[in-house]
Design a protein around this motif. Structure first.
Motif, PDB file in Angstrom:
ATOM      1  N   TYR A 133      66.141  44.117 -36.382  1.00  0.00           N
ATOM      2  CA  TYR A 133      66.982  44.608 -37.486  1.00  0.00           C
ATOM      3  C   TYR A 133      67.482  46.006 -37.130  1.00  0.00           C
ATOM      4  O   TYR A 133      66.918  46.676 -36.271  1.00  0.00           O
ATOM      5  CB  TYR A 133      66.152  44.694 -38.778  1.00  0.00           C
ATOM      6  CG  TYR A 133      65.569  43.374 -39.199  1.00  0.00           C
ATOM      7  CD1 TYR A 133      66.254  42.541 -40.076  1.00  0.00           C
ATOM      8  CD2 TYR A 133      64.332  42.947 -38.715  1.00  0.00           C
ATOM      9  CE1 TYR A 133      65.732  41.320 -40.465  1.00  0.00           C
ATOM     10  CE2 TYR A 133      63.804  41.722 -39.094  1.00  0.00           C
ATOM     11  CZ  TYR A 133      64.499  40.911 -39.970  1.00  0.00           C
ATOM     12  OH  TYR A 133      63.984  39.708 -40.338  1.00  0.00           O
ATOM     13  N   GLY A 134      68.506  46.464 -37.853  1.00  0.00           N
ATOM     14  CA  GLY A 134      68.909  47.869 -37.755  1.00  0.00           C
ATOM     15  C   GLY A 134      69.870  48.153 -36.621  1.00  0.00           C
ATOM     16  O   GLY A 134      70.684  47.312 -36.248  1.00  0.00           O
ATOM     17  N   CYS A 135      69.716  49.334 -36.039  1.00  0.00           N
ATOM     18  CA  CYS A 135      70.745  49.854 -35.137  1.00  0.00           C
ATOM     19  C   CYS A 135      70.489  49.472 -33.673  1.00  0.00           C
ATOM     20  O   CYS A 135      69.506  48.815 -33.332  1.00  0.00           O
ATOM     21  CB  CYS A 135      70.842  51.362 -35.291  1.00  0.00           C
ATOM     22  SG  CYS A 135      69.344  52.232 -34.778  1.00  0.00           S
TER      23      CYS A 135
ATOM     24  N   ASN B 221      67.135  50.002 -32.037  1.00  0.00           N
ATOM     25  CA  ASN B 221      66.157  48.928 -32.185  1.00  0.00           C
ATOM     26  C   ASN B 221      66.433  47.778 -31.213  1.00  0.00           C
ATOM     27  O   ASN B 221      65.500  47.168 -30.689  1.00  0.00           O
ATOM     28  CB  ASN B 221      66.147  48.426 -33.629  1.00  0.00           C
ATOM     29  CG  ASN B 221      65.104  49.132 -34.468  1.00  0.00           C
ATOM     30  OD1 ASN B 221      64.554  50.161 -34.063  1.00  0.00           O
ATOM     31  ND2 ASN B 221      64.823  48.588 -35.642  1.00  0.00           N
TER      32      ASN B 221
ATOM     33  N   THR C 206      61.806  46.559 -37.077  1.00  0.00           N
ATOM     34  CA  THR C 206      62.403  46.747 -38.399  1.00  0.00           C
ATOM     35  C   THR C 206      63.212  48.027 -38.571  1.00  0.00           C
ATOM     36  O   THR C 206      63.087  48.983 -37.817  1.00  0.00           O
ATOM     37  CB  THR C 206      61.285  46.784 -39.445  1.00  0.00           C
ATOM     38  OG1 THR C 206      60.425  47.896 -39.136  1.00  0.00           O
ATOM     39  CG2 THR C 206      60.487  45.500 -39.453  1.00  0.00           C
ATOM     40  N   CYS C 207      63.995  48.025 -39.668  1.00  0.00           N
ATOM     41  CA  CYS C 207      64.848  49.150 -40.069  1.00  0.00           C
ATOM     42  C   CYS C 207      64.567  49.471 -41.533  1.00  0.00           C
ATOM     43  O   CYS C 207      64.226  48.575 -42.308  1.00  0.00           O
ATOM     44  CB  CYS C 207      66.305  48.722 -39.914  1.00  0.00           C
ATOM     45  SG  CYS C 207      67.510  49.908 -40.555  1.00  0.00           S
ATOM     46  N   CYS C 208      64.706  50.737 -41.918  1.00  0.00           N
ATOM     47  CA  CYS C 208      64.512  51.093 -43.326  1.00  0.00           C
ATOM     48  C   CYS C 208      65.587  52.050 -43.796  1.00  0.00           C
ATOM     49  O   CYS C 208      65.377  52.818 -44.727  1.00  0.00           O
ATOM     50  CB  CYS C 208      63.115  51.683 -43.539  1.00  0.00           C
ATOM     51  SG  CYS C 208      62.822  53.166 -42.550  1.00  0.00           S
ATOM     52  N   VAL C 209      66.765  52.010 -43.154  1.00  0.00           N
ATOM     53  CA  VAL C 209      67.791  53.013 -43.451  1.00  0.00           C
ATOM     54  C   VAL C 209      68.318  52.867 -44.880  1.00  0.00           C
ATOM     55  O   VAL C 209      68.647  53.854 -45.526  1.00  0.00           O
ATOM     56  CB  VAL C 209      68.917  52.999 -42.391  1.00  0.00           C
ATOM     57  CG1 VAL C 209      69.875  51.851 -42.575  1.00  0.00           C
ATOM     58  CG2 VAL C 209      69.666  54.325 -42.384  1.00  0.00           C
TER      59      VAL C 209
ATOM     60  N   CYS D  80      61.136  51.239 -37.537  1.00  0.00           N
ATOM     61  CA  CYS D  80      61.210  52.332 -38.519  1.00  0.00           C
ATOM     62  C   CYS D  80      60.483  52.036 -39.821  1.00  0.00           C
ATOM     63  O   CYS D  80      59.891  52.920 -40.429  1.00  0.00           O
ATOM     64  CB  CYS D  80      62.671  52.657 -38.783  1.00  0.00           C
ATOM     65  SG  CYS D  80      63.486  53.313 -37.305  1.00  0.00           S
TER      66      CYS D  80
ATOM     67  N   VAL E   1      65.981  58.557 -41.292  1.00  0.00           N
ATOM     68  CA  VAL E   1      65.792  58.461 -39.835  1.00  0.00           C
ATOM     69  C   VAL E   1      64.929  59.597 -39.246  1.00  0.00           C
ATOM     70  O   VAL E   1      63.986  59.327 -38.495  1.00  0.00           O
ATOM     71  CB  VAL E   1      67.145  58.329 -39.090  1.00  0.00           C
ATOM     72  CG1 VAL E   1      66.966  58.461 -37.583  1.00  0.00           C
ATOM     73  CG2 VAL E   1      67.806  57.001 -39.426  1.00  0.00           C
TER      74      VAL E   1
ATOM     75  N   ARG F  51      61.746  58.574 -37.049  1.00  0.00           N
ATOM     76  CA  ARG F  51      61.966  58.625 -35.590  1.00  0.00           C
ATOM     77  C   ARG F  51      61.497  59.948 -34.996  1.00  0.00           C
ATOM     78  O   ARG F  51      61.513  60.120 -33.770  1.00  0.00           O
ATOM     79  CB  ARG F  51      63.456  58.421 -35.274  1.00  0.00           C
ATOM     80  CG  ARG F  51      63.919  56.990 -35.422  1.00  0.00           C
ATOM     81  CD  ARG F  51      63.752  56.234 -34.109  1.00  0.00           C
ATOM     82  NE  ARG F  51      63.968  54.811 -34.272  1.00  0.00           N
ATOM     83  CZ  ARG F  51      63.810  53.930 -33.291  1.00  0.00           C
ATOM     84  NH1 ARG F  51      63.466  54.308 -32.076  1.00  0.00           N
ATOM     85  NH2 ARG F  51      63.986  52.660 -33.516  1.00  0.00           N
TER      86      ARG F  51
ATOM     87  N   GLN G  92      70.464  59.063 -31.783  1.00  0.00           N
ATOM     88  CA  GLN G  92      70.907  59.216 -33.180  1.00  0.00           C
ATOM     89  C   GLN G  92      72.017  60.250 -33.263  1.00  0.00           C
ATOM     90  O   GLN G  92      72.847  60.210 -34.157  1.00  0.00           O
ATOM     91  CB  GLN G  92      69.745  59.636 -34.082  1.00  0.00           C
ATOM     92  CG  GLN G  92      68.749  58.535 -34.352  1.00  0.00           C
ATOM     93  CD  GLN G  92      69.400  57.308 -34.932  1.00  0.00           C
ATOM     94  OE1 GLN G  92      70.424  57.388 -35.593  1.00  0.00           O
ATOM     95  NE2 GLN G  92      68.818  56.159 -34.668  1.00  0.00           N
TER      96      GLN G  92
HETATM   97 FE1  F3S Z   1      68.023  52.530 -36.651  1.00  0.00          FE
HETATM   98 FE2  F3S Z   1      67.363  51.663 -39.039  1.00  0.00          FE
HETATM   99 FE3  F3S Z   1      65.656  53.073 -37.652  1.00  0.00          FE
HETATM  100  S1  F3S Z   1      69.315  52.418 -38.459  1.00  0.00           S
HETATM  101  S2  F3S Z   1      66.851  54.387 -36.358  1.00  0.00           S
HETATM  102  S3  F3S Z   1      66.473  51.064 -37.113  1.00  0.00           S
HETATM  103  S4  F3S Z   1      65.980  53.214 -39.843  1.00  0.00           S
END
Ligand code: F3S
Ligand code: SAH
Ligand code: SF4
Length: 436
Positions: A9-11, A14, A46-49, A81, A163, A167, A198
């Motif tokens: 997930y996420g950017c 990841n 995972t992502c938590c943005v 994240c 972030v 991070r 970032q």
């Molecule tokens: Fe990327 Fe989501 Fe972490 S955008 S840096 S995976 S909170």
């Protein structure tokens, strides 16, 4: 033979970490599977943005419970994240999770798996005390493109953003390590790399020896085999003329820039802790367009930041019209607990946020369409990526500016070929073309 399956997930950071996790798993004897039901190890990176990202992931973790019930030896690991943010709470919320591994510790995945197998207990590692980034090999997913992380972390602390909390502080990889990576990739047949951070414009500042992003761009120029160098994400506060000059003179940096603006109102930018003005931003864009002719420019925008008035919002709409981005990624402000904006007064009602988002997308779509129509009749180099997801008779490739071009499949063409395409039709999201 044990099998693994990774959800990412996420950017792009990841995506890159997942490739590094995959490499380690394979050195420990695991092989990849496309069927999650057959996996002995499932990782959710995972992502938590935004809250929506977290909810989606918790939903998936819940769905995976039945696989654990069927296979008692199945190991479920949460990395990335959200693991860093929620730590041991993840075990409370979902006791069927075996491993919670934070953003600074992916080099320990195999030890943690071994511990679960030995002790059948929850394993947690969310330490963030690294001062040097571990050098980890990747198992690239792409056949001709690869991610190259150049740094981790962020020191900016925009007031809405989680972030920096998950991070950690900025740590750069040495120029020599990055150059060596890219040389290897070039020799292995990779044509396109994306430098990841970032905030790539603060690359190298932690060395305190004068190294900066421009130094790296110069050092990467002309590496055999590398046709395209992409980079993301840029920050309007730290990007400067020296760096833009380096991007402009490089023989292989692409004509693409993702430069998140977040808002077109100076008042809101200030509340966001983004230390630049709209005027400075526009000057920067003008200089980039001068030094990098044919630039494709994209951005990120948040609507409904606390205190955003109709007037602030209209300033953002006006900015879109003035700058004329090729594309804008627009987000509804999401409260992230632990960040200052989550508890600011004057939160904007959900309904207002939704209306603003729609208006912004409508304005942007019109601009995207007009710019893509302007490309009709012109010829661009594209690198072929493969079949279109929706139509098997069509393939697609990307221009240096990262625009997607769809064209009829032909036997003489192969994935990874660099060919010339004449644009026959520009639409809002994609272009159609013929290969010359
Ligand atoms: Fe990327 Fe989501 Fe972490 S955008 S840096 S995976 S909170
Ligand atoms: N480091 C990059 C991107 C980080 S996250 C940068 O500084 O641009 C990617 C995008 O998510 C951000 O640009 C921002 O537009 C959006 N974002 C981050 N936190 C958010 C939040 N709390 N609510 C809504 N959007 C958010
Ligand atoms: Fe978040 Fe701002 Fe850092 Fe980007 S620069 S990761 S938006 S804190």
């Amino acid at each position: 033979m044990k099998q693994y399956y990774i959800y990412t997930y996420g950017c792009q950071m990841n995506e890159s970490d997942s490739e590094r996790l995959a490499h380690q798993l394979e050195t420990a004897g695991y092989t990849a599977t496309d069927a999650v039901e057959e996996a002995d190890l499932i990782i959710l990176n995972t992502c938590c943005v935004r809250e929506t990202a977290e909810n989606k992931i918790y939903g998936r973790i819940g769905e995976l419970k039945h696989l654990k019930e069927k296979n008692k030896d199945l190991i479920l690991a949460i990395t990335g994240c959200m693991a860093q943010k929620n730590q041991a709470d993840m075990f409370k919320r979902a006791p069927h999770i075996d491993i919670v591994l934070g953003t600074h510790n992916i080099q320990h995945i195999n030890e943690m798996i071994a511990e679960v197998q030995r002790t059948h207990t929850h394993q947690l590692n969310v330490d963030m005390d690294n001062t040097v980034l571990p050098e980890l090999e990747a198992k690239p997913n792409g056949t001709f493109f690869a991610w190259v992380p150049i740094m981790n972390g962020c020191n900016k602390f925009c007031t809405y953003c989680i972030v920096p909390h998950v991070r950690g502080r900025e740590i750069s990889r040495p120029v020599s390590a990055i150059v060596e990576d890219v040389r290897k990739l070039g020799a292995q047949g990779y044509k396109e790399i994306t430098l990841l951070g970032q905030n790539v414009n603060s690359y190298g500042l932690d060395f305190k020896d004068g190294t900066h992003f421009g130094t790296l761009i110069d050092a990467l120029d002309g590496i055999p085999g590398i046709e395209r160098i992409r980079y993301m994400t840029s920050h309007p506060q730290d990007m400067n003329k020296e760096m833009i000059d380096a991007l402009g003179r490089s023989s292989n940096v692409v004509t693409q820039l993702h430069l998140p603006v977040q808002s077109g109102s100076d008042r809101i930018l200030h509340k966001m802790n983004r230390h630049y003005t709209v005027e400075h931003y526009k000057d920067l864009v003008a200089y980039c367009r001068k030094m990098i002719p044919g630039l494709t420019l994209t951005t990120d925008i948040i609507v409904g930041f606390p205190g955003e008035t109709e007037e602030d919002f209209e300033a953002t709409v006006q900015l879109l019209k003035d700058v004329r981005y090729d594309m804008a990624y627009t987000f509804i402000f999401s409260k992230r607990s632990g960040t200052p904006a989550a508890t600011m007064e004057d939160q904007v009602p959900e309904e207002v946020k939704r209306v603003r988002l729609q208006k912004l997308m409508d304005v942007q779509n019109e601009i995207s369409l007009a710019l893509n129509k302007d490309m009709e009749g012109h010829v661009y180099d594209i690198i072929i990526e493969g079949p279109s997801r929706t139509d098997e008779t069509m393939w697609f490739g990307r221009t240096s500016g990262n625009k997607m071009v769809l064209f009829p499949r032909e036997d003489r063409l192969h994935v990874g070929d660099t060919v010339q395409a004449r644009i026959t039709k520009g639409q809002t999201w994609v272009l159609y073309g013929e290969i010359l």
